[in-house]
Design an enzyme around this catalytic site. Structure first.
Site, PDB file in Angstrom:
ATOM      1  N   HIS A   1      29.951 -23.557  59.350  1.00 26.43           N
ATOM      2  CA  HIS A   1      31.265 -23.878  58.802  1.00 26.43           C
ATOM      3  C   HIS A   1      32.224 -24.466  59.831  1.00 26.43           C
ATOM      4  CE1 HIS A   1      30.083 -21.769  55.203  1.00 26.43           C
ATOM      5  NE2 HIS A   1      29.942 -20.643  55.842  1.00 26.43           N
TER       6      HIS A   1
ATOM      7  N   HIS B   1      29.666 -21.747  50.475  1.00 20.63           N
ATOM      8  CA  HIS B   1      28.229 -21.534  50.670  1.00 20.63           C
ATOM      9  C   HIS B   1      27.433 -22.168  49.536  1.00 20.63           C
ATOM     10  CE1 HIS B   1      30.255 -18.006  52.573  1.00 20.63           C
ATOM     11  NE2 HIS B   1      29.508 -18.411  53.584  1.00 20.63           N
TER      12      HIS B   1
END
Length: 335
Positions: free
Chosen positions: A58, A220
Site C-alpha cells: 500500500h 485489498h
C-alpha cells in the site's frame, strides 16, 4: 503476471532494502528487522510515540509516513497480511520515549488481534499504550454500524494530525483524543477500474469488465457497493462526494481538506480532473478547501482507480495539519 520484481517471495524485504537505501537519513530498520521501520530523527524525551502496522502493498501507507512529525514506527507483514504481534510489540517498546505510545491503525481483523496482543506484551514492560482505530470507509458498513468500517486513505490525515500533536508534547490521552477527533470528521470512498495482483499469488484479486467501474471497493480488493458502466470524471466526483456528504453533512461556511488518492495506476492528470470538479461542487455549497492533497497516499499495488477523502476542519485540526512534517513520502512547509 508482469511485474518488475525478482523473486515474489522477496518482494517485501527488497522493498524495505530500497527504502533504507533511498531514505536512510530519515528512517532505519529496528535491529536489522526488515519488517519494522522506525524514525532516524532525534526524538525529544517525553514525546508520545505513534506507531502503526499493516500489510505491505500500500505504499506510501504505511512505511512512507515514518519520520518527523508523523509516525515513529511501522511494522509490516507480507502483501495484504498483518505483521506478527511480536514485531508490533518490539516496535512499540522502542517508540516509547517516556510518555507512552499511540497505536493508530486500520480496522482490520488481523491487525486488531495482533495489536491487542502486542499492547499486552508492552504492558509487561510498563509501556502505556492507547489505541485509535481508523474506520473512514463509508461504503464498508452503514452509518449505524460505523465501528465496523474499514480504514483507508483517511488514516493519512490521522497520522499527520496525531504526529503534530505529539510534537507539541501533548499527553498520550490528548494525542489519542485529537486523533479520534480527526477521524470522527473524516470520510472516504473509493472507486476501482481494475484489480491488482499480489506477487506471491500471481493472479488478479477480483475481476471487472473494461467498460465497468466498481463503487466503494476496499484497498485489498474487497467488493464495493455497486458495479456500474464506466463514468466520466465529473460523474465520479459527484457520486463520491454525494455519498460522503450524505454520511457527514457539510454546511455553508465549513472548511475541509480534500484528498484525491490514486490507488497505484491512475495518472495525476486524472486525479486533478476529479479534484477540479470536487472543488467546484464544494465551492458552490459555500465550503472552502484548505491544503488539498492530490497524489498517491494509500495505494493497492497497481490497482487503477482512486479514493476521495474529506476531513472537516476546525482551528485546532487546521493548525495540526499545517504543522511541519518530514518523512520519505510526506514533506510539507510550515504554512
Amino acid at each position: 503476471m508482469r511485474k518488475i520484481i525478482n523473486k515474489p517471495e522477496n518482494f517485501v524485504d527488497e522493498t524495505m532494502e530500497g527504502i533504507i537505501c533511498a531514505y536512510g537519513d530519515r528512517v532505519k530498520l529496528l535491529n536489522g528487522d526488515k519488517r519494522v521501520l522506525v524514525t532516524n530523527y532525534p526524538v525529544q524525551k517525553g514525546k508520545v510515540g505513534i506507531v502503526t502496522a499493516g500489510g505491505s502493498g500500500h505504499l506510501p501507507v504505511f512505511l512512507g509516513y515514518v519520520g518527523q512529525g508523523m509516525l515513529d514506527g511501522c511494522a509490516v507483514g507480507n502483501v495484504f497480511a498483518s505483521p506478527s504481534a511480536q514485531k508490533m510489540a518490539d516496535m512499540i517498546k522502542v517508540c516509547d520515549y517516556g510518555s507512552g505510545v499511540l497505536c493508530l491503525y486500520g480496522n482490520y481483523g488481523g491487525d486488531k488481534m495482533n495489536f491487542e496482543m502486542a499492547c499486552e506484551l508492552a504492558d509487561f514492560d510498563d509501556v502505556e499504550t492507547r489505541t485509535v482505530l481508523v474506520c473512514d470507509d463509508v461504503c464498508s458498513s452503514p452509518k449505524e454500524t460505523a465501528e465496523r468500517r474499514r480504514g483507508v486513505a483517511g488514516m493519512v490525515y490521522a497520522f499527520k494530525i496525531a504526529g503534530a500533536a505529539a510534537e507539541k508534547m501533548m499527553t498520550l490521552d490528548e494525542v489519542a483524543a485529537v486523533a479520534q477527533k480527526a477521524l470522527d470528521n473524516t470520510r472516504t470512498m473509493g472507486v476501482a477500474l481494475s484489480p491488482c495482483i499480489v506477487p506471491e499469488v500471481g493472479k488478479p484479486t477480483f475481476s471487472i469488465k473494461d467498460d465497468e467501474i466498481e463503487l466503494g471497493m476496499g484497498i485489498h480488493g474487497e467488493p464495493g457497493i455497486e458495479v456500474r458502466k464506466m463514468m466520466t470524471a465529473d460523474e465520479i466526483a459527484e457520486t463520491v462526494l454525494a455519498k460522503i456528504t450524505e454520511d457527514m453533512p457539510l454546511n455553508e461556511g465549513d472548511e475541509v481538506s480534500v484528498m484525491v488518492n490514486g490507488l497505484g495506476a491512475t495518472p495525476l492528470e486524472e486525479q486533478l480532473i476529479v479534484y477540479r470538479k470536487l472543488h467546484e461542487l464544494l465551492k458552490n455549497q459555500g465550503i472552502s478547501v484548505y491544503m488539498p492533497h492530490i497524489g498517491e497516499f494509500a495505494t493497492s499495488m497497481e490497482m487503477a482507480g482512486l479514493s476521495v477523502t474529506v476531513i472537516r476542519l476546525d482551528e485546532q485540526l487546521k493548525e495540526l495539519l499545517r504543522s511541519p512534517a518530514s518523512t520519505p513520502f510526506y514533506t510539507n512547509a510550515n504554512k
